[in-house]
Scaffold this motif. Structure first.
Motif, PDB file in Angstrom:
ATOM      1  N   CYS A 299       0.847  -1.202   0.000  1.00 24.51           N
ATOM      2  CA  CYS A 299       0.000   0.000   0.000  1.00 24.51           C
ATOM      3  C   CYS A 299       0.877   1.245   0.000  1.00 24.51           C
ATOM      4  O   CYS A 299       1.613   1.489   0.956  1.00 24.51           O
TER       5      CYS A 299
ATOM      6  N   LEU B 131      -4.278  -5.352  -2.863  1.00 22.39           N
ATOM      7  CA  LEU B 131      -4.167  -4.262  -1.881  1.00 22.39           C
ATOM      8  C   LEU B 131      -3.437  -3.038  -2.425  1.00 22.39           C
ATOM      9  O   LEU B 131      -3.637  -1.934  -1.943  1.00 22.39           O
TER      10      LEU B 131
ATOM     11  N   PHE C  39      -4.040   0.226   5.019  1.00 20.20           N
ATOM     12  CA  PHE C  39      -5.275   0.068   4.253  1.00 20.20           C
ATOM     13  C   PHE C  39      -6.446   0.208   5.215  1.00 20.20           C
ATOM     14  O   PHE C  39      -6.336  -0.134   6.399  1.00 20.20           O
TER      15      PHE C  39
ATOM     16  N   ASN D 183      -7.155  -0.069  -1.431  1.00 22.71           N
ATOM     17  CA  ASN D 183      -6.704  -0.035  -0.043  1.00 22.71           C
ATOM     18  C   ASN D 183      -7.437   1.000   0.799  1.00 22.71           C
ATOM     19  O   ASN D 183      -7.141   1.186   1.965  1.00 22.71           O
TER      20      ASN D 183
END
Lengths: 257, 342
Positions: A163, A221, A170, A225
């Motif tokens: 992320c 992700l 996230f 996110n």
């Protein structure tokens, strides 16, 4: 004479049948020693591991390594389905950080045999528009959006190196009650064993919430996110996590009175 | 003699105290004025009581609601300006931080279908959560407030009196504030007396002409008797490139709602400058000048403004005179609503 005996027997045999054909409620009267309560236990896992916040890492189906910091969700409107369906106004907020929320008791369940349990994963639209609610729905619980009224039905927050966000965080805050983006989901689960309410021992259902379901459909992700408002993405996530629930077993706790 | 003086002053003191704390029965009577629609607020779920109202009043005026104990609801909502933040285009909160919107006037809230300029709040009881949680307004959380009230002097007993439970909950905090807010009732302006044919309702010719023009140009949105139809409309204001506020669209996510804001009630409007959601106009005449001269065309613009509104300078003055008849002294000086510091 023979005829008479046959008729007699028929009468005797039909008595229980009659009793059955009447309202079953008459059959299942609670004696003072019986209970109308059901205990529900909930534990959070990731696949076959117990979920821990903070320092334990998990790997999503997409292959992203992540940590979990917050995991909370609502279960409301619980009903038991069997010979009859009993719907109970019951709101429960599960919070992985608070062991007190790992089990709760549903009261006033009409005695009977049930084969399934049904509930809302989230909070229905009525509760979303009825102002300040009490208990687990009290806005004090931090599961309420102030600037765009409505409940956050489920929260999952954590960190992953993929992320590209502040602290690699996230955040999924899932909610929204207005169609077409209503994020409340109805979940029906078959109870895997014989399940009877209204005896001298309290039946319990042990459930699991598997966080892996949030990452279904190869959720990436790096791309997804942050979901913080109602909408399509929130509904997609609600679809995902509505499939996170499983029933492990049924148990009966004798009541010592 | 001295004894007398003491006795008299004691008596006076008791009289004073008891008048300050006297529970008048009419104190919490909610009025539905004749000819008005049914209120939206569901009173059956929050029964008005004198104790609930007083508790709500105390909370409204208590800075304990903000993180640093500096800001109460009343900081941005003062009674004499019909409970808005007078003279502040954008409201200030804790640490003098500036908000993004002009504060709203507060009255007749039991009729609101939605709250805030963009309608983002769906119920009166959850409205306070917005300023409480806002970093630049009160910067706090309901959870902290409940903790603070639990140890603050005098609150547990008041919660017991109001709700039969001295354990303070978030729900009861919000319901108490709502009981106070619904009692902000404005229905006794000169205009109201005029429509009811009561003494004090005698309008001048200019005011009557203003009313006529109002019914012609404004009533479709600022509908009588509440002076709003609660719809969301784009009045053709330019977008402030610093605030970038697109109004209703933020709540619904629908481009059709771009630049729409809730039609504000015009009751007590003479008291509540500055105007519009960002407080950009300092006078009502400026608002009217905007309607006639500077409306910006866009796809979501209200149909009323698609062709420019034509009002002469005199028309504007007459409308302004009429709008002043919407000021309601009974409400603006309603003693029940002031800060009693109980």
């Amino acid at each position: 004479m023979n005829r008479f005996i046959v008729v007699m027997w028929l009468l005797v045999l039909s008595t229980p049948l009659c009793a059955y054909s009447q309202d079953n409620a008459a059959e299942w009267v609670l004696s003072p020693k019986d209970t109308d309560k059901v205990e529900i236990d909930m534990r959070a896992v990731f696949k076959n591991r117990i979920l821990r916040t903070g320092d334990k890492y998990y790997v999503s189906p997409h292959g992203d390594t992540f940590y979990v910091d917050v995991f909370r969700f609502y279960i409301t409107n619980i009903s038991f389905i069997g010979e009859r369906t009993a719907t109970l106004a019951n709101d429960h907020l599960f919070d992985v950080a608070d062991t007190n929320t790992y089990s709760f008791i549903v009261k006033n369940v009409p005695p009977g045999v049930y084969h399934s349990i049904r509930f809302t994963a989230g909070v229905d639209s009525i509760a979303n528009v009825s102002g300040a609610n009490s208990g687990d729905l009290d806005p004090i619980k931090g599961m309420y959006w102030a600037w765009n009224s409505g409940y956050i039905m489920a929260k999952l927050e954590g960190r992953s190196n993929v992320c590209k966000t502040v602290h690699n965080a996230f955040e999924f805050h899932i909610g929204g009650y207005m169609p077409p983006h209503n994020a409340a989901r109805t979940v029906t689960l078959k109870i895997p064993e014989y399940f009877q309410v209204g005896r001298q021992s309290m039946p319990g259902i042990s459930m699991t919430a598997d966080v892996a379901a949030w990452f279904a459909n190869n959720l990436d992700l790096a791309k997804t996110n942050s979901i913080m408002i109602p909408g399509k993405e929130a509904c997609m996530m609600a679809d995902n996590y509505s499939r996170m629930f499983f029933i492990d077993e049924v148990s009966y706790t004798p009541l010592n009175r | 003699m001295k004894k007398y003086a003491i006795a008299i002053s004691l008596g006076m003191f008791i009289l004073f105290i008891s008048s300050a704390f006297d529970t008048k029965d009419d104190e919490i009577k909610f009025v539905i004025p004749k000819g008005w629609p049914k209120p939206v607020y569901d009173f059956s779920k929050n029964k008005l009581t004198s104790e609930g109202f007083r508790l709500g009043r105390k909370l409204f005026y208590d800075p304990i609601l903000s993180r640093d104990g500096s800001t109460s609801c009343a900081n941005c909502h003062t009674q004499w300006s019909a409970f808005t933040h007078v003279d502040h285009g954008l409201s200030h909160g804790i640490n003098g931080l500036k908000g993004k919107r002009n504060s709203l006037t507060l009255f007749n809230l039991a009729w609101n279908k939605a709250f805030m300029w963009d309608g983002g709040v769906n119920h009166l009881e959850v409205q306070p959560l917005a300023p409480i949680a806002n970093e630049v307004e009160m910067g706090n959380s309901l959870e902290n407030i409940v903790k603070a009230l639990d140890t603050a002097h005098g609150y547990r007993a008041r919660f017991y009196l109001a709700f039969g439970d001295s354990a303070i909950t978030g729900q009861h905090v919000l319901k108490a504030i709502a009981q106070f807010l619904v009692m902000f009732q404005s229905y006794n302006s000169k205009y109201d007396k005029y429509t009811r044919n009561e003494p004090g309702g005698e309008m001048t010719e200019q005011e009557l002409n203003g009313l006529k023009l109002f019914r012609q140009h404004c009533n479709s949105c600022h509908a009588e008797p509440l002076f709003t139809n609660y719809s969301f409309q784009n009045t053709g204001l330019s977008v402030d490139t610093f605030l970038n506020d697109y109004g209703r669209m933020k709540v619904t996510g629908d481009p059709k709602d771009s630049l729409k804001f809730r039609v504000p009630s015009l009751r007590n409007v003479a008291m509540s400058y500055p105007y519009m959601h960002d407080g950009r106009f300092r006078s009502i005449i400026q608002v009217l000048d905007h309607y006639t001269n500077s409306v910006i065309q866009s796809p979501t613009l209200a149909k009323e403004f698609k062709t420019p509104m034509v009002l002469s300078v005199q028309d504007k003055k007459d409308i302004f005179e009429f709008l002043k008849t919407l000021s309601d002294k009974d409400f603006l000086y309603d003693m029940r609503l002031r800060d009693w510091r109980e």
